[in-house]
Design a protein around this motif. Structure first.
Motif, PDB file in Angstrom:
ATOM      1  N   ASP A 150       5.234  -5.214  11.814  1.00  0.00           N
ATOM      2  CA  ASP A 150       5.142  -5.896  10.530  1.00  0.00           C
ATOM      3  C   ASP A 150       5.129  -4.925   9.359  1.00  0.00           C
ATOM      4  N   LEU A 151       4.839  -3.667   9.637  1.00  0.00           N
ATOM      5  CA  LEU A 151       4.710  -2.653   8.598  1.00  0.00           C
ATOM      6  C   LEU A 151       4.862  -1.282   9.249  1.00  0.00           C
ATOM      7  N   ILE A 152       5.511  -0.366   8.546  1.00  0.00           N
ATOM      8  CA  ILE A 152       5.591   1.027   8.986  1.00  0.00           C
ATOM      9  C   ILE A 152       4.733   1.859   8.038  1.00  0.00           C
TER      10      ILE A 152
ATOM     11  N   ILE B 161      -1.955  -2.041   2.452  1.00  0.00           N
ATOM     12  CA  ILE B 161      -1.598  -2.610   3.745  1.00  0.00           C
ATOM     13  C   ILE B 161      -1.851  -4.122   3.742  1.00  0.00           C
ATOM     14  N   ARG B 162      -3.009  -4.527   3.229  1.00  0.00           N
ATOM     15  CA  ARG B 162      -3.316  -5.968   3.138  1.00  0.00           C
ATOM     16  C   ARG B 162      -2.297  -6.692   2.272  1.00  0.00           C
ATOM     17  N   ASP B 163      -1.865  -6.062   1.187  1.00  0.00           N
ATOM     18  CA  ASP B 163      -0.867  -6.683   0.311  1.00  0.00           C
ATOM     19  C   ASP B 163       0.437  -6.966   1.052  1.00  0.00           C
ATOM     20  N   TYR B 164       0.823  -6.036   1.914  1.00  0.00           N
ATOM     21  CA  TYR B 164       2.081  -6.212   2.653  1.00  0.00           C
ATOM     22  C   TYR B 164       1.962  -7.208   3.811  1.00  0.00           C
ATOM     23  N   LEU B 165       0.786  -7.317   4.378  1.00  0.00           N
ATOM     24  CA  LEU B 165       0.620  -8.205   5.522  1.00  0.00           C
ATOM     25  C   LEU B 165       0.139  -9.565   5.070  1.00  0.00           C
TER      26      LEU B 165
ATOM     27  N   ILE C  89      -8.884   5.959   0.866  1.00  0.00           N
ATOM     28  CA  ILE C  89      -8.588   5.081   1.996  1.00  0.00           C
ATOM     29  C   ILE C  89      -8.651   3.608   1.612  1.00  0.00           C
ATOM     30  N   SER C  90      -9.531   3.252   0.682  1.00  0.00           N
ATOM     31  CA  SER C  90      -9.608   1.845   0.269  1.00  0.00           C
ATOM     32  C   SER C  90      -8.321   1.422  -0.439  1.00  0.00           C
ATOM     33  N   PHE C  91      -7.675   2.355  -1.147  1.00  0.00           N
ATOM     34  CA  PHE C  91      -6.395   2.046  -1.788  1.00  0.00           C
ATOM     35  C   PHE C  91      -5.331   1.788  -0.726  1.00  0.00           C
ATOM     36  N   LEU C  92      -5.265   2.659   0.293  1.00  0.00           N
ATOM     37  CA  LEU C  92      -4.301   2.466   1.368  1.00  0.00           C
ATOM     38  C   LEU C  92      -4.535   1.134   2.076  1.00  0.00           C
ATOM     39  N   LEU C  93      -5.761   0.829   2.400  1.00  0.00           N
ATOM     40  CA  LEU C  93      -6.072  -0.435   3.080  1.00  0.00           C
ATOM     41  C   LEU C  93      -5.696  -1.649   2.222  1.00  0.00           C
ATOM     42  N   ALA C  94      -5.925  -1.530   0.932  1.00  0.00           N
ATOM     43  CA  ALA C  94      -5.539  -2.627   0.020  1.00  0.00           C
ATOM     44  C   ALA C  94      -4.024  -2.822   0.016  1.00  0.00           C
TER      45      ALA C  94
END
Length: 93
Positions: A20-22, A89-93, A82-87
């Motif tokens: 679903d995401l790379i 990822i959530r945006d894309y999924l 890391i919270s930015f990266l996780l956010a």
């Protein structure tokens, strides 16, 4: 979530699993990360019929690579929160 050590491993895995995401580094041990993500995206599109977003994580500073990566997906520079990266990822999924 699947973790693979190389682009070639991801290409092999994409034959049996849908992504679903790379999330990839630009510098990879076997193949350039931008080239690898482009190959993986193409293979997933052909096999599973869907486009997948790409997030590149990199400490590499080179305008040519960053431009190539930006044409394929989003680039997040190291060090990052890391919270930015996780956010993202959530945006894309």
């Amino acid at each position: 979530v699947s973790e693979v050590p190389s682009v070639s491993s991801a290409l092999d895995l994409s034959q049996t699993e849908q992504f679903d995401l790379i999330v990839s580094d630009i510098r990879m041990p076997d193949i350039d990360g931008v080239v690898g993500a482009a190959s993986l995206s193409k293979q997933v599109k052909e096999k599973w019929g869907k486009d997948i977003p790409v997030i590149f994580i990199t400490g590499y500073r080179g305008i040519e690579k960053e431009l190539s990566a930006a044409m394929l997906g989003e680039t997040i520079a190291k060090p990052f929160d890391i919270s930015f990266l996780l956010a993202r990822i959530r945006d894309y999924l």
